[in-house]
Design an enzyme around this catalytic site. Structure first.
Site, PDB file in Angstrom:
ATOM      1  N   ASN A  63       0.782  -1.241   0.000  1.00 61.50           N
ATOM      2  CA  ASN A  63       0.000   0.000   0.000  1.00 61.50           C
ATOM      3  C   ASN A  63       0.812   1.289   0.000  1.00 61.50           C
ATOM      4  O   ASN A  63       0.248   2.360  -0.179  1.00 61.50           O
ATOM      5  CB  ASN A  63      -0.956   0.020   1.190  1.00 61.50           C
ATOM      6  CG  ASN A  63      -2.212  -0.773   0.914  1.00 61.50           C
ATOM      7  OD1 ASN A  63      -2.372  -1.324  -0.165  1.00 61.50           O
ATOM      8  ND2 ASN A  63      -3.107  -0.820   1.877  1.00 61.50           N
ATOM      9  N   ARG A  94     -15.837  -2.578   5.257  1.00 66.70           N
ATOM     10  CA  ARG A  94     -15.426  -3.790   4.549  1.00 66.70           C
ATOM     11  C   ARG A  94     -16.662  -4.620   4.184  1.00 66.70           C
ATOM     12  O   ARG A  94     -17.754  -4.349   4.669  1.00 66.70           O
ATOM     13  CB  ARG A  94     -14.502  -4.648   5.428  1.00 66.70           C
ATOM     14  CG  ARG A  94     -13.124  -4.030   5.682  1.00 66.70           C
ATOM     15  CD  ARG A  94     -12.299  -3.921   4.409  1.00 66.70           C
ATOM     16  NE  ARG A  94     -10.958  -3.370   4.628  1.00 66.70           N
ATOM     17  CZ  ARG A  94     -10.624  -2.085   4.489  1.00 66.70           C
ATOM     18  NH1 ARG A  94     -11.528  -1.210   4.152  1.00 66.70           N
ATOM     19  NH2 ARG A  94      -9.374  -1.681   4.664  1.00 66.70           N
TER      20      ARG A  94
HETATM   21  C1  LIG Z   1      -6.638  -6.496   7.616  1.00 63.32           C
HETATM   22  C2  LIG Z   1      -5.416  -5.734   7.222  1.00 63.32           C
HETATM   23  C3  LIG Z   1      -5.185  -5.498   5.890  1.00 63.32           C
HETATM   24  C4  LIG Z   1      -4.040  -4.827   5.498  1.00 63.32           C
HETATM   25  N1  LIG Z   1      -3.819  -4.656   4.168  1.00 63.32           N
HETATM   26  C5  LIG Z   1      -2.654  -4.116   3.772  1.00 63.32           C
HETATM   27  C6  LIG Z   1      -2.358  -4.054   2.378  1.00 63.32           C
HETATM   28  O1  LIG Z   1      -3.154  -4.455   1.533  1.00 63.32           O
HETATM   29  N2  LIG Z   1      -1.155  -3.548   2.015  1.00 63.32           N
HETATM   30  C7  LIG Z   1      -0.243  -3.111   2.934  1.00 63.32           C
HETATM   31  O2  LIG Z   1       0.848  -2.677   2.545  1.00 63.32           O
HETATM   32  N3  LIG Z   1      -0.510  -3.142   4.255  1.00 63.32           N
HETATM   33  C8  LIG Z   1      -1.684  -3.640   4.702  1.00 63.32           C
HETATM   34  N4  LIG Z   1      -1.956  -3.707   6.041  1.00 63.32           N
HETATM   35  C9  LIG Z   1      -1.037  -3.062   7.002  1.00 63.32           C
HETATM   36  C10 LIG Z   1       0.122  -3.932   7.489  1.00 63.32           C
HETATM   37  O3  LIG Z   1      -0.318  -5.223   7.738  1.00 63.32           O
HETATM   38  C11 LIG Z   1       0.681  -3.302   8.764  1.00 63.32           C
HETATM   39  O4  LIG Z   1       0.967  -1.958   8.468  1.00 63.32           O
HETATM   40  C12 LIG Z   1       1.962  -3.956   9.262  1.00 63.32           C
HETATM   41  O5  LIG Z   1       1.783  -5.331   9.437  1.00 63.32           O
HETATM   42  C13 LIG Z   1       2.390  -3.308  10.583  1.00 63.32           C
HETATM   43  O6  LIG Z   1       3.582  -3.890  11.016  1.00 63.32           O
HETATM   44  P1  LIG Z   1       3.890  -4.099  12.569  1.00 63.32           P
HETATM   45  O7  LIG Z   1       5.236  -4.708  12.649  1.00 63.32           O
HETATM   46  O8  LIG Z   1       3.658  -2.846  13.310  1.00 63.32           O
HETATM   47  O9  LIG Z   1       2.781  -5.127  13.088  1.00 63.32           O
HETATM   48  P2  LIG Z   1       2.553  -6.636  12.680  1.00 63.32           P
HETATM   49  O10 LIG Z   1       3.091  -6.918  11.335  1.00 63.32           O
HETATM   50  O11 LIG Z   1       1.129  -6.926  12.915  1.00 63.32           O
HETATM   51  O12 LIG Z   1       3.449  -7.454  13.728  1.00 63.32           O
HETATM   52  C14 LIG Z   1       3.195  -7.494  15.110  1.00 63.32           C
HETATM   53  C15 LIG Z   1       4.089  -8.570  15.709  1.00 63.32           C
HETATM   54  O13 LIG Z   1       4.076  -8.508  17.134  1.00 63.32           O
HETATM   55  C16 LIG Z   1       3.922  -9.808  17.659  1.00 63.32           C
HETATM   56  N5  LIG Z   1       3.356  -9.647  19.001  1.00 63.32           N
HETATM   57  C17 LIG Z   1       2.164  -9.118  19.351  1.00 63.32           C
HETATM   58  N6  LIG Z   1       2.036  -9.097  20.693  1.00 63.32           N
HETATM   59  C18 LIG Z   1       3.181  -9.631  21.188  1.00 63.32           C
HETATM   60  C19 LIG Z   1       3.650  -9.890  22.494  1.00 63.32           C
HETATM   61  N7  LIG Z   1       2.941  -9.572  23.591  1.00 63.32           N
HETATM   62  N8  LIG Z   1       4.867 -10.478  22.655  1.00 63.32           N
HETATM   63  C20 LIG Z   1       5.612 -10.792  21.570  1.00 63.32           C
HETATM   64  N9  LIG Z   1       5.222 -10.564  20.306  1.00 63.32           N
HETATM   65  C21 LIG Z   1       4.022  -9.982  20.124  1.00 63.32           C
HETATM   66  C22 LIG Z   1       3.047 -10.521  16.635  1.00 63.32           C
HETATM   67  O14 LIG Z   1       3.123 -11.919  16.761  1.00 63.32           O
HETATM   68  C23 LIG Z   1       3.676  -9.989  15.353  1.00 63.32           C
HETATM   69  O15 LIG Z   1       4.827 -10.737  15.039  1.00 63.32           O
HETATM   70  C24 LIG Z   1      -3.110  -4.355   6.468  1.00 63.32           C
HETATM   71  C25 LIG Z   1      -3.374  -4.575   7.824  1.00 63.32           C
HETATM   72  C26 LIG Z   1      -4.511  -5.247   8.198  1.00 63.32           C
HETATM   73  C27 LIG Z   1      -4.768  -5.471   9.660  1.00 63.32           C
END
Ligand SMILES: Cc1cc2nc3c(=O)[nH]c(=O)nc-3n(C[C@H](O)[C@H](O)[C@H](O)COP(=O)(O)OP(=O)(O)OC[C@H]3O[C@@H](n4cnc5c(N)ncnc54)[C@H](O)[C@@H]3O)c2cc1C
Length: 627
Positions: free
Chosen positions: A62, A249
């Site tokens: 995205n 959605r």
């Molecule tokens: C439904 C949906 C659709 C999306 N569609 C798109 C798209 O089409 N294109 C796009 O580019 N982006 C999309 N996104 C956005 C993208 O998924 C997020 O921006 C990205 O994953 C954020 O990264 P993050 O590392 O912050 O979180 P995440 O990738 O969610 O990672 C969080 C991590 O923390 C870990 N964790 C959580 N709690 C704990 C804990 N207490 N102890 C240890 N580990 C923990 C989890 O296991 C995971 O590994 C979408 C998101 C969602 C929810």
């Protein structure tokens, strides 16, 4: 006390989480750590290959600016985010992500991700910033690069460890503790610097899907507010805690609508056939300048649909059949070409779900939906916390070192707590980074954290008595169950304790009814929020009575405690901001208008771990000069 072995791990850099931003941190930090003889340790509650929001895969990247091809500039992206967030964004952070994101996408491609290209070899765009991908294995590919980088630098990865609490030494984070979700082991991670990347939060609000449908939500059920809990409990200043995200959605299976709106140019209509974006256009004047500029912010688009529902014009529908027909019509004089095009569109429609929300394909199949023949119902989901998408909640972090930003007190993306960094959903006011931007932000955060360790990293000073105290508190629900479960014949009914599900449903009821959930039609007010806070006193008191019959339930207990803190920060900040700025996300009925004079600012909050008090503050919005 439950007999959990204590395992101690000492490291230089500790990465909490294994999602997109964590993989970015790992990839970059491992490189710099190896050069400096430092150790990197990553801890994920799940398994890196399929953890986090991208677990199931995605159909589009995205955020891609396309600087290489002269498609857009980083300044364009800053303007886009400013517009979508109704003027409230940290432009230094958004700019920093934008200038790094293209190279991240090129790395993804190098690592094996298939990005669609056209006949001239150019990326196929879904919309201005989005690239179409074959994304079923997106997370595996990005995780593999992170794993290789950590292995190459001699670091360690711990999977299936649930992180619960930070370890603090005054205003400094010196590590974290958690427990294995498979074995009776309590982990103490001691670190010179820590990066929080544990995603956003779901199930803080009562979901539309309850009972047998519970667990079906737009946001994946495994991220439960751990980033917010960890940073809040560390004493970090937080920002935009009021800016929840409500996506519209496909109803009940939460399938994506992006391809329908952007690629197929589909219309969303009320049950009476009116296109709410056209019929209610006048309403946008009330939200100027943002309502009058393009693209119309996501919350305002939601809001116009919600007005239709309030007026009894629901359900809302996506006009799938009409959109497919229009595209296929270009081939109407060529029957063979027409048939082929319809087939192609059909398969794209299903593929969109199969790439990232398989349950929506199941639901369509179960309801005999044929998108080429009949429209399909859409609805506003319950609220979520996801600072990397179209919400903005997260920690208040230091800006990039080389930019002349007023928000700078240390290393890039360091929170106001020394040695504690945040990225992805964990860092606030920098929405629309999505998967690619989260990874990019992770990369420069990882580099900054290693720089911090090289320049300032001292051996962590850990108070062992405190660790023992925290261990006893974390395991207490198991002890409580052992002590009292024999008191009644039915273990779920017991005067001495409550179980995680009962506790969660109580939290969700408060949030739903008083803090602007689905039942309250996303509306709230000062009195409702104050009532929620009153009920929170009892909820938190009763959290001391949580009981768990096994490790799985213990994890659920702590996930819900994490949600409670995310919820409280949310309520307090909605209460503090006396205006309505994001109708469509939430509406404060007692202050129903946007008030730019008093509230064109960030609303920040901070929990003081020493006093147990919350402080609220306003911070000015800074625009990049000339942008
Ligand atoms: C439904 C949906 C659709 C999306 N569609 C798109 C798209 O089409 N294109 C796009 O580019 N982006 C999309 N996104 C956005 C993208 O998924 C997020 O921006 C990205 O994953 C954020 O990264 P993050 O590392 O912050 O979180 P995440 O990738 O969610 O990672 C969080 C991590 O923390 C870990 N964790 C959580 N709690 C704990 C804990 N207490 N102890 C240890 N580990 C923990 C989890 O296991 C995971 O590994 C979408 C998101 C969602 C929810």
């Amino acid at each position: 006390m439950a007999n959990f072995e204590t395992v101690e791990v000492t490291t230089d850099l500790l990465i909490l989480g294994g999602g997109f931003s964590a993989c970015g941190v790992a990839t970059e930090a491992a490189y710099w750590a190896k050069k400096n003889g430092l150790k990197v340790t990553l801890v994920d509650k799940a398994a890196l290959d399929r953890s986090g929001a991208v677990a199931m895969g995605l159909s589009a990247i995205n955020q891609y600016v396309g600087v290489r091809d002269g498609e857009n500039t980083c300044e364009d992206y800053v303007r886009y985010v400013r517009q979508d967030l109704m003027g409230i964004s940290r432009e230094d952070l958004v700019y920093n992500i934008a200038r790094h994101v293209d190279s991240t996408v090129h790395l993804f491609e190098k690592w094996g991700l298939k990005i669609w290209t056209d006949e001239d070899g150019k990326y196929v765009h879904e919309g201005r910033w989005q690239l179409m991908i074959n994304g079923e294995s997106y997370k595996i590919i990005v995780a593999e690069a992170a794993k290789n980088a950590i292995a190459d630098a001699g670091g360690e990865i711990f999977e299936r460890i649930f992180i619960v609490e930070p370890l603090l030494d005054g205003n400094k984070c010196v590590g974290a503790v958690g427990f294995s979700t498979r074995e009776e082991k309590f982990y103490v991670f001691k670190a010179k610097a820590t990066v929080a990347t544990m995603g956003g939060a779901v199930h803080v609000f009562r979901p539309r899907s309850v009972g047998e449908g519970f667990g079906r939500s737009w946001y994946p059920p495994f991220n439960t507010g751990s980033s917010a809990y960890f940073t809040i409990r560390s004493g970090a200043e937080m920002t935009c805690q009021e800016v929840r995200f409500i996506p519209v959605r496909f109803k009940d299976a939460y399938g994506p609508v992006g391809a329908w709106f952007l690629l197929f140019k589909s219309r969303a209509i009320s049950a009476e056939g009116g296109e709410y974006m056209a019929v209610r256009k006048e309403e946008l004047n009330n939200w100027a300048p943002y309502g009058l500029a393009k693209p119309i912010p996501a919350n305002l688009r939601n809001y116009l649909g919600m007005l239709d529902v309030d007026a009894g014009l629901g359900p809302l529908y996506m006009e799938t059949a009409e959109a497919m027909q229009k595209i296929a019509d270009a081939f109407k004089d060529d029957p063979k070409g027409y048939k082929k095009k319809v087939k192609e569109l059909e398969s794209e429609a299903w593929e969109d779900f199969l790439d990232m929300t398989i349950s929506q394909a199941h639901l369509w199949a179960a309801l005999n939906v044929k998108p080429e023949e009949k429209h399909s119902e859409i609805a506003a989901c319950e609220p979520y916390f996801i600072g990397s998408h179209s919400g903005a909640s997260g920690a208040w972090v230091s800006g990039p070192e080389d930019m002349d930003t007023p928000y700078k007190w240390g290393y890039a993306n360091m929170t106001t707590v020394n040695g504690l960094f945040a990225a992805g959903d964990a860092s606030g006011a920098s929405s629309h980074k999505f998967s690619s931007g989260s990874h990019a932000e992770g990369r420069f955060t990882g580099k900054a954290a290693i720089k911090y360790i090289v320049e300032k990293g001292a051996d962590p000073n850990i108070d062992n008595a405190k660790v023992d105290e925290i261990k006893a508190k974390i395991l207490a629900p198991l002890d409580r169950y052992t002590e009292f479960s024999g008191f009644t014949t039915e273990p779920s009914v017991n005067p001495n304790y409550l179980q995680w599900r009962q506790f969660m449903e109580r939290l969700q009821k408060i949030m739903d009814e008083y803090a602007g959930g689905v039942t309250a039609a996303f509306k709230t007010s000062k009195s409702n929020l104050e009532r929620a806070l009153e009920l929170f006193v009892f909820l938190k008191e009763d959290s001391e009575k949580l009981a768990a019959d096994d490790i799985y339930s213990l994890e659920r207990c702590w996930e819900n405690m994490h949600r409670v803190w995310q919820a409280e920060a949310h309520i307090r900040t909605m209460l503090f901001r006396e205006e309505t700025r994001w109708p469509g996300y939430y509406f404060r009925s007692d202050t129903p208008k946007m008030d730019d004079v008093n509230w064109h600012c960030f609303a920040n909050c901070r929990f003081d771990p020493a006093t147990g008090e919350w402080e609220m503050s306003k911070k000015d919005v800074w625009n990049i000069p000339g942008v």
